[in-house]
Scaffold this motif. Structure first.
Motif, mmCIF file in Angstrom:
data_model
loop_
_atom_site.group_PDB
_atom_site.id
_atom_site.type_symbol
_atom_site.label_atom_id
_atom_site.label_comp_id
_atom_site.label_asym_id
_atom_site.label_seq_id
_atom_site.Cartn_x
_atom_site.Cartn_y
_atom_site.Cartn_z
ATOM 1 N N LEU A 152 -37.841 34.974 -6.892
ATOM 2 C CA LEU A 152 -37.704 36.413 -6.624
ATOM 3 C C LEU A 152 -37.872 36.720 -5.138
ATOM 4 C CD1 LEU A 152 -39.684 37.921 -9.660
ATOM 5 C CD2 LEU A 152 -37.200 37.656 -9.406
ATOM 6 N N GLN A 153 -38.766 36.000 -4.485
ATOM 7 C CA GLN A 153 -38.965 36.225 -3.052
ATOM 8 C C GLN A 153 -37.751 35.799 -2.233
ATOM 9 O OE1 GLN A 153 -42.616 33.998 -2.541
ATOM 10 N NE2 GLN A 153 -43.841 35.870 -2.391
ATOM 11 N N ASN A 154 -37.000 34.829 -2.732
ATOM 12 C CA ASN A 154 -35.870 34.289 -1.981
ATOM 13 C C ASN A 154 -34.525 34.837 -2.437
ATOM 14 O OD1 ASN A 154 -36.693 31.879 -0.027
ATOM 15 N ND2 ASN A 154 -38.084 31.859 -1.785
ATOM 16 N N ASN A 155 -34.536 35.795 -3.364
ATOM 17 C CA ASN A 155 -33.282 36.368 -3.876
ATOM 18 C C ASN A 155 -33.466 37.868 -4.089
ATOM 19 O OD1 ASN A 155 -31.410 33.860 -4.637
ATOM 20 N ND2 ASN A 155 -33.518 33.348 -5.194
ATOM 21 N N GLN A 156 -33.205 38.604 -3.033
ATOM 22 C CA GLN A 156 -33.421 40.042 -3.086
ATOM 23 C C GLN A 156 -32.460 40.751 -4.040
ATOM 24 O OE1 GLN A 156 -36.073 41.465 -1.482
ATOM 25 N NE2 GLN A 156 -36.563 39.328 -1.025
ATOM 26 N N ASN A 157 -31.323 40.125 -4.327
ATOM 27 C CA ASN A 157 -30.334 40.754 -5.225
ATOM 28 C C ASN A 157 -30.413 40.187 -6.638
ATOM 29 O OD1 ASN A 157 -29.211 42.381 -3.144
ATOM 30 N ND2 ASN A 157 -28.049 40.610 -2.410
ATOM 31 N N PHE A 158 -31.594 39.767 -7.042
ATOM 32 C CA PHE A 158 -31.779 39.213 -8.384
ATOM 33 C C PHE A 158 -31.297 40.218 -9.430
ATOM 34 C CE2 PHE A 158 -34.112 38.190 -12.222
ATOM 35 C CZ PHE A 158 -34.066 36.814 -12.264
ATOM 36 N N ASP A 203 -43.429 44.510 -5.083
ATOM 37 C CA ASP A 203 -42.012 44.716 -4.773
ATOM 38 C C ASP A 203 -41.082 43.786 -5.548
ATOM 39 O OD1 ASP A 203 -42.734 46.669 -2.973
ATOM 40 O OD2 ASP A 203 -42.717 45.314 -1.244
ATOM 41 N N LEU A 204 -41.617 42.773 -6.213
ATOM 42 C CA LEU A 204 -40.769 41.787 -6.870
ATOM 43 C C LEU A 204 -40.323 42.198 -8.269
ATOM 44 C CD1 LEU A 204 -42.434 38.384 -5.869
ATOM 45 C CD2 LEU A 204 -40.545 39.603 -4.760
ATOM 46 N N VAL A 205 -41.122 43.013 -8.924
ATOM 47 C CA VAL A 205 -40.790 43.449 -10.289
ATOM 48 C C VAL A 205 -40.871 44.975 -10.323
ATOM 49 C CG1 VAL A 205 -41.413 43.342 -12.731
ATOM 50 C CG2 VAL A 205 -41.723 41.322 -11.285
#
Length: 226
Positions: A152-158, A203-205
């Motif tokens: 999630l930290q490395n893929n902002q457009n998840f 910010d991740l979820v």
């Protein structure tokens, strides 16, 4: 270069050699999962793994025993020997003693679905959303939660919608086999994982994501009172 460096991390060439041996024709897909997936996708950033993990599927309609036979033959051809009697995952050791686990189309009671296969065939890799989907099913381990956070930290457009579409589809089959009570517990475990991640990394979820898992929980929980 040796198969492992001084920290015990498996060399990428070893992973690729095994993958290429299994999928030497275009009909078999051999996809890294777990720590192996992260090492291949993010070789300079992600944690490594002391074992090598793959999942395999065949693009044509063959049964699991036939695919198992093909995998065994191909790994034996590069001096990998069986070390367990399990058939899912199939367990091997390389001549260097590295353990290799090959899952045959399923991981526990969940599968590489048709939609996941299509995405994998296009990219020659599991989609990041499908990687997280599989990790969420094993969410009782801190290592799995750490891997989810890393992705999630490395893929902002998840794409959470893609993940939940897959989750809903697979939970329908899971519920038919295991019943609403077990399914509700599975959804509860996934929700607890997502809440833990959000508590640590807000910010991740998103709140919308937690709302989706809550809706799934109430959907299966409603079966218990009927």
């Amino acid at each position: 270069m040796t198969s492992k460096d001084i920290f015990g991390i498996i060399d990428l060439s070893t992973i690729r050699k095994i993958q290429e041996a299994v999928q030497k024709d275009s009909d078999i897909m051999c996809l890294p999962i777990g720590g192996t997936y992260l090492q291949v996708k993010y070789p300079s950033e992600a944690r490594g793994s002391e074992d090598i993990d793959f999942i395999v599927f065949h693009k044509k309609d063959i049964n699991e025993s036939e695919l198992e036979r093909m995998v065994i033959e191909r790994l034996q051809s590069i001096n990998c020997r069986r070390y367990t009697e399990s058939n899912n995952p199939l367990g091997f050791k390389t001549h260097m003693g590295i353990k290799v686990h090959v899952y045959n189309q399923n991981i526990d009671e969940f599968e590489i679905s048709a939609a996941m296969k299509e995405r994998a065939s296009t990219n020659h890799s599991l989609a990041i959303e499908d990687f997280v989907f599989l990790k969420l099913l094993l969410s009782d381990r801190e290592k799995d939660i750490g891997d989810i956070i890393f992705i999630l930290q490395n893929n902002q457009n998840f794409d959470w919608n893609q993940l939940f579409t897959e989750l809903k589809s697979q939970l329908e089959k899971f519920e038919r086999k295991n019943g609403p009570s077990t399914t509700t517990r599975k959804v509860t475990d996934i929700g607890a994982t997502l809440e833990q991640i959000k508590d640590e990394y807000p910010d991740l979820v998103s709140h919308e994501t937690l709302k989706l898992i809550t809706e799934l929980y109430f959907f299966y929980d409603s079966f218990l009172g009927s």
